[in-house]
Design an enzyme around this catalytic site. Sequence first.
Site, short mmCIF file in Angstrom:
data_model
loop_
_atom_site.label_atom_id
_atom_site.label_comp_id
_atom_site.label_asym_id
_atom_site.label_seq_id
_atom_site.Cartn_x
_atom_site.Cartn_y
_atom_site.Cartn_z
N LYS A 125 0.83 -1.19 0.00
CA LYS A 125 0.00 0.00 0.00
C LYS A 125 0.88 1.26 0.00
O LYS A 125 0.68 2.17 -0.80
CB LYS A 125 -0.92 0.01 1.22
CG LYS A 125 -1.81 -1.22 1.39
CD LYS A 125 -2.89 -1.30 0.35
CE LYS A 125 -3.95 -2.34 0.71
NZ LYS A 125 -3.45 -3.72 0.84
N ARG A 210 -5.55 -5.31 -13.04
CA ARG A 210 -4.24 -5.81 -12.64
C ARG A 210 -3.32 -5.81 -13.88
O ARG A 210 -3.54 -6.53 -14.84
CB ARG A 210 -4.36 -7.21 -12.06
CG ARG A 210 -3.04 -7.98 -11.92
CD ARG A 210 -1.99 -7.31 -11.07
NE ARG A 210 -2.43 -7.00 -9.73
CZ ARG A 210 -2.38 -7.87 -8.72
NH1 ARG A 210 -1.93 -9.09 -8.90
NH2 ARG A 210 -2.78 -7.49 -7.51
N ARG A 225 -10.85 -6.67 -12.82
CA ARG A 225 -11.63 -7.39 -11.81
C ARG A 225 -12.85 -6.53 -11.47
O ARG A 225 -12.73 -5.50 -10.81
CB ARG A 225 -10.75 -7.69 -10.60
CG ARG A 225 -9.57 -8.60 -10.98
CD ARG A 225 -8.44 -8.54 -10.01
NE ARG A 225 -7.86 -7.19 -9.94
CZ ARG A 225 -6.85 -6.87 -9.13
NH1 ARG A 225 -6.32 -7.77 -8.33
NH2 ARG A 225 -6.39 -5.64 -9.12
N ARG A 233 -15.79 -3.73 -4.08
CA ARG A 233 -14.51 -4.39 -4.28
C ARG A 233 -14.52 -5.26 -5.54
O ARG A 233 -15.45 -6.04 -5.74
CB ARG A 233 -14.16 -5.26 -3.07
CG ARG A 233 -14.10 -4.50 -1.76
CD ARG A 233 -13.98 -5.45 -0.57
NE ARG A 233 -15.14 -6.33 -0.45
CZ ARG A 233 -15.23 -7.34 0.41
NH1 ARG A 233 -14.21 -7.60 1.23
NH2 ARG A 233 -16.32 -8.08 0.46
N ASP A 273 -1.98 -2.23 -9.74
CA ASP A 273 -3.44 -2.14 -9.77
C ASP A 273 -3.86 -0.73 -10.17
O ASP A 273 -3.39 0.25 -9.58
CB ASP A 273 -4.03 -2.49 -8.41
CG ASP A 273 -3.88 -3.96 -8.07
OD1 ASP A 273 -3.54 -4.74 -8.98
OD2 ASP A 273 -4.11 -4.33 -6.91
N ASN A 283 1.69 -4.17 -6.00
CA ASN A 283 1.82 -5.46 -5.32
C ASN A 283 3.12 -6.14 -5.72
O ASN A 283 3.39 -6.33 -6.91
CB ASN A 283 0.64 -6.36 -5.70
CG ASN A 283 -0.69 -5.78 -5.22
OD1 ASN A 283 -1.08 -5.99 -4.10
ND2 ASN A 283 -1.36 -5.03 -6.09
#
Length: 318
Positions: A125, A210, A225, A233, A273, A283
């Site tokens: 993050k 992604r 996604r 989410r 992302d 990530n």
Amino acid sequence: MNILFVADPIESFKIYKDTTFAMMRELQKRGHQVCSTEPRFMSWRSGQPVTAQVRHLQLTGHADDWYTVPSEVLAPVHSFDAVLMRKDPPFDSEYFYATHLLEQAEREGARVFNSPRALRDHPEKLSLMEFAEYAPPTVVTRNGNELRAFHAEHHDIILKPLDGMGGTGIFRVGQDGMNLGSIVETLNQGGATSVMAQRYLPEILAGDKRLLLIGGKVAPFVLARIPQGGEVRGNLAAGGKGVAQPLSDENRLVAEAIAPKLAARGLLLVGLDMIGNQVTEINVTSPTCFQEIFDQSGFDVAAMFVDALEVAMGGTPA
């Protein structure tokens, strides 16, 4: 090459979607030896090299009983040609200690991907904050008043814990501020825990994309996604629908600005992302989505990754 994977228990792999399995399959296809261990099986005695209890694997090609173990040995980690750190989050104390053992193995001659130091230096993050020009307005704080002020400024925000994965602990607070106080208290635990807040991006309805950065290059397909059933989410673990799409020109420009910088720090594989054209997370621990992209687009991400690994090891792609 003799490749050691440091990963979760291979018995837990869902091979129809597991990215680590896709890497293993491509490596074996090219004639490389695949081995596995877990962080709990690594140890370091004073005056000796870092060792691990290692299983040599033979992939069978079957959906069930997908591997056999011809042999199992205690071996120095540096005795392998390459070590791939693929342990899933959370990035807890034991993960942190594992990176230190792997860094010692590097001093003994191991080649570790992603670099243990880079894993520690790029929390998934917080590392976003270095690239603020490509990100939505964001604040990281444990101060509840600062989080409330951020909501007052941006009106519609996302709050999430710094150590979450798979969409866990993510909340949206809209214009009315409903439950903001309760959410802040839950996430920051009375000021004991840091929280990330970002301005809500309505482009999430088209998917949380992604992007895969491999060896400083950007894969030509992404996995969008898409949230389902009223969810905010898009994470697959939270029920999001994964749809492979060609990389857009706008996303490519952002990714190509970031990818070489991260690769130069020892990050062979990064999952970037993006919502719309803005980066929301970087990530690095165990990026996924190889198989979903391959199954839907035909682009072999695992082959691109192994190409990059072979180059990083001083060879040429097979």
